[in-house]
Design an enzyme around this catalytic site. Structure first.
Site, short mmCIF file in Angstrom:
data_model
loop_
_atom_site.label_atom_id
_atom_site.label_comp_id
_atom_site.label_asym_id
_atom_site.label_seq_id
_atom_site.Cartn_x
_atom_site.Cartn_y
_atom_site.Cartn_z
N GLY A 98 0.83 -1.20 0.00
CA GLY A 98 0.00 0.00 0.00
C GLY A 98 0.86 1.25 0.00
O GLY A 98 2.03 1.22 -0.42
N SER A 99 0.29 2.32 0.48
CA SER A 99 0.98 3.61 0.43
C SER A 99 2.12 3.67 1.45
O SER A 99 2.12 2.96 2.46
CB SER A 99 -0.02 4.72 0.72
OG SER A 99 -0.58 4.51 2.01
N GLU A 137 5.67 -3.28 0.94
CA GLU A 137 5.65 -3.03 -0.51
C GLU A 137 4.87 -1.73 -0.70
O GLU A 137 3.65 -1.74 -0.80
CB GLU A 137 4.95 -4.17 -1.24
CG GLU A 137 5.65 -5.51 -1.14
CD GLU A 137 6.89 -5.61 -2.02
OE1 GLU A 137 7.10 -4.72 -2.87
OE2 GLU A 137 7.64 -6.58 -1.85
N CYS A 197 1.72 0.67 -8.82
CA CYS A 197 2.85 1.11 -7.98
C CYS A 197 4.07 1.36 -8.86
O CYS A 197 4.93 2.17 -8.53
CB CYS A 197 3.16 0.06 -6.92
SG CYS A 197 3.36 -1.58 -7.60
P1 NAD Z 1 -3.47 2.37 1.21
O1 NAD Z 1 -2.19 2.54 1.93
O2 NAD Z 1 -4.51 3.39 1.38
O3 NAD Z 1 -4.14 0.97 1.66
C1 NAD Z 1 -3.48 -0.26 1.46
C2 NAD Z 1 -3.97 -1.28 2.47
O4 NAD Z 1 -3.49 -0.92 3.76
C3 NAD Z 1 -5.48 -1.36 2.59
O5 NAD Z 1 -5.85 -2.70 2.76
C4 NAD Z 1 -5.77 -0.55 3.85
O6 NAD Z 1 -6.95 -0.91 4.49
C5 NAD Z 1 -4.56 -0.92 4.69
N1 NAD Z 1 -4.22 0.05 5.73
C6 NAD Z 1 -4.20 1.40 5.63
N2 NAD Z 1 -3.80 1.93 6.80
C7 NAD Z 1 -3.54 0.90 7.63
C8 NAD Z 1 -3.09 0.81 8.98
N3 NAD Z 1 -2.83 1.90 9.71
N4 NAD Z 1 -2.93 -0.43 9.52
C9 NAD Z 1 -3.18 -1.53 8.81
N5 NAD Z 1 -3.62 -1.51 7.52
C10 NAD Z 1 -3.79 -0.30 6.95
O7 NAD Z 1 -3.11 2.17 -0.33
P2 NAD Z 1 -4.08 2.09 -1.59
O8 NAD Z 1 -4.62 3.43 -1.89
O9 NAD Z 1 -5.02 0.94 -1.45
O10 NAD Z 1 -3.05 1.65 -2.74
C11 NAD Z 1 -2.25 2.54 -3.46
C12 NAD Z 1 -0.86 2.61 -2.88
O11 NAD Z 1 -0.29 1.31 -2.79
C13 NAD Z 1 0.08 3.40 -3.76
O12 NAD Z 1 0.93 4.17 -2.96
C14 NAD Z 1 0.86 2.31 -4.50
O13 NAD Z 1 2.12 2.72 -4.98
C15 NAD Z 1 0.98 1.28 -3.42
N6 NAD Z 1 1.24 -0.05 -3.96
C16 NAD Z 1 2.48 -0.58 -3.81
C17 NAD Z 1 2.76 -1.81 -4.36
C18 NAD Z 1 4.13 -2.43 -4.24
O14 NAD Z 1 4.25 -3.61 -4.50
N7 NAD Z 1 5.16 -1.69 -3.89
C19 NAD Z 1 1.77 -2.51 -5.06
C20 NAD Z 1 0.51 -1.94 -5.18
C21 NAD Z 1 0.25 -0.70 -4.62
#
Ligand code: NAD
Length: 507
Positions: free
Chosen positions: A239-240, A261, A295
């Site tokens: 995620g982010s 990631e 990503c």
């Molecule tokens: P996000 O960070 O908003 O959410 C990702 C996941 O994390 C969700 O399941 C969310 O519920 C969970 N989450 C958020 N805050 C949390 C916390 N405090 N504790 C536990 N879980 C938590 O990201 P998004 O908007 O769904 O996805 C986009 C982001 O993900 C972009 O920054 C992208 O670059 C990144 N991404 C990275 C990869 C990689 O492999 N490096 C792959 C896909 C997406």
């Protein structure tokens, strides 16, 4: 496509995967398809107590699963790969409905799951440890790899299933049960995948314990329950960077393991010797594909001064002609943004870029379907400076283009951002290519030559450095993160020599 149609297609597709949508009460989690911006289902959210119960079930499953021989565990994953092949069209459709991807990209994501299953099956017979030379006579030293424990997998909306499978297929052959907390924006695909896995479990038989794979539906708070549990040995979170900054320290504080990631700010460099046609096509896919919501999306482009006036006009033509639309209804190459917040972030970044002297081409909103949906034309921005919004990831289709004259200077700018995920150089010059791949070249986890930044294969370890989190998953030796290593020294002699010649003679 009207909303009732999409709702119906959703429930039919879920049913075809063997998944039922347990309807959530008022106030539950509303699942919205970005294709129309309207709800397709409502689910019950699982709270911290539900998460704790799942962890307990997974722990019990771990005690049984770790004793099943690894090649047998591989057999379950082989059956899962077969079931995925059968369910490919349905799962691909769920990816399109929930994440707004084109059918080809939706199917591609499922293909990645199939590929990693194949990889993991082979791996189940190759969880090798080393035999190491020992300094003591009559001794043998070796490494053994054991199952680690419960693996918590948190995933992002933009890849609703493949990253789960990169983790789950490896974890299962390594002897670890998995609990999946998918993005709250894409829980249906997760439930569909889980149902398909359950078909494989049913065929596999009783050796697969209850609780081997579970799905936890909810938002960040639900994810935090998993993150905080000291019964979860490994958290693999995609995620982010914002999320990683919260999750990483929490897991570290309890001495858990973590694979992060996170976001990237990926760039390409176009050198004077580049094959311009190839570069153009690779940049177009890298920057505009998946509506800039990968990503690994290419977000920055450094173009050598001598070819700037060839590549940028060609890119402008590509940006003005690319088709934007509902990918389930048309052959459009660019689908929707996930939601309104993504549009706002894109608009703010473009405004900031303009204020810094950037020339913005395209980038406006396009009316497709209901007003609730968010479609945009990808934006190409000629930037006079490497600054402002260029330095961060905006999860939308914006490509910032900058001129360079000296490769070292371009590499320095390339590396001068927080993200460290993916990178690319377009060149036919051996020196430029090797410099980019060398220790003073790209500082990213992925460095490509004459390929865009996105579209990695499962065979390599996937992940990146710096604010991308440092994690690696999928291929190569990423499996080691899912196992614990023991160093074993066996004394088969009649003496007890101490290492380093230490003497401790008790007479
Ligand atoms: P996000 O960070 O908003 O959410 C990702 C996941 O994390 C969700 O399941 C969310 O519920 C969970 N989450 C958020 N805050 C949390 C916390 N405090 N504790 C536990 N879980 C938590 O990201 P998004 O908007 O769904 O996805 C986009 C982001 O993900 C972009 O920054 C992208 O670059 C990144 N991404 C990275 C990869 C990689 O492999 N490096 C792959 C896909 C997406």
């Amino acid at each position: 496509m009207t909303t009732p149609d999409l709702r119906q297609i959703t429930s039919e597709t879920m049913a075809a995967c063997g998944a039922t949508i347990a309807p959530g009460a008022e106030g539950g989690l509303e699942v919205v398809s970005p294709l129309t911006g309207q709800p397709v289902a409502r689910l019950a959210v699982q709270d911290a107590a539900a998460a704790a119960a799942m962890v307990d079930r997974a722990q019990a499953a771990f005690r049984a699963w770790r004793m099943v021989p690894a090649p047998r565990r591989g057999e379950l994953v082989r059956l899962f790969g077969e079931e995925l092949r059968r369910a490919k069209a349905d799962l691909g459709r769920m990816v399109s409905i929930e994440a707004g991807k084109s059918p080809s990209e939706g199917l591609g994501e499922v293909q990645e799951m199939i590929d990693i299953c194949d990889f993991a099956v082979g791996l189940s017979r190759q969880l090798y440890g080393l035999t190491i030379a020992t300094e003591r006579p009559g001794h043998r030293m070796m490494e053994t790899w054991h199952p680690l424990g419960v693996v918590g997998i948190i995933t992002a909306f933009n890849f609703p299933c493949a990253p789960w499978c990169w983790n789950a297929a490896l974890a299962l052959v390594c002897g670890d049960p998995v609990i999946w907390k998918p993005s709250e924006k894409t829980p249906l695909t997760a439930l569909a995948c889980q149902a398909v896995l359950e078909r494989a479990v049913a065929r596999f038989g009783a050796e697969a314990p209850e609780g081997l794979s579970q799905v936890l539906v909810g938002g960040p708070e639900t994810g935090e329950a998993l993150v905080d549990s000291d019964k979860v040995a490994l958290i693999s979170a995609t995620g982010s960077t914002r999320m990683g900054r919260i999750v990483g320290p929490k897991v570290a504080a309890r001495f858990g393991r973590c694979i992060l990631e996170l976001g990237g700010n990926n760039a390409g460099i176009v050198c004077p010797s580049a094959d311009m046609d190839m570069a153009l096509r690779a940049i177009a896919f890298g920057a505009m594909g998946t509506a800039g919501q990968r990503c690994t999306t290419m977000r920055r482009l450094f173009v050598h001064d001598s070819v700037y006036d060839r590549i940028v006009p060609a890119l402008k033509t590509a940006y003005s002609s690319v088709t934007v639309g509902n990918p389930l209804e048309t052959a459009a190459l660019v689908g929707p943004l996930i939601d309104r917040a993504a549009l706002d972030a894109m608009a703010a970044a473009l405004e900031e870029a303009s204020a810094l002297g950037g020339i913005v081409h395209e980038g406006g909103r396009v009316a497709v379907g209901p007003e609730t949906s968010v479609y945009v034309r990808p934006a190409l921005v000629e930037m006079p400076v490497h600054d402002g919004p260029v330095l961060r990831e905006t999860f939308a289709p914006i490509l910032y283009v900058m001129r360079y004259t000296d490769l070292d200077e371009a590499i320095e700018m390339h590396n001068a951002v927080g993200g460290g995920l993916s990178s690319a150089i377009f060149t036919t010059d051996l020196r430029e290519m090797e410099t980019f791949l060398s220790a003073r070249g790209s500082d990213c986890g992925i460095a490509n030559v004459n390929i865009g930044t996105s579209g990695a294969e499962i065979g390599g370890a996937f992940g990146g450095e710096k604010e991308t989190g440092g994690g690696r998953e999928s291929g190569s030796d990423a499996w080691r993160a899912y196992m614990r290593r023991a160093t074993n020294t066996v004394n088969y002699s009649r003496e007890l020599p101490l290492a380093q010649g230490v003497v401790f003679d008790i007479g």
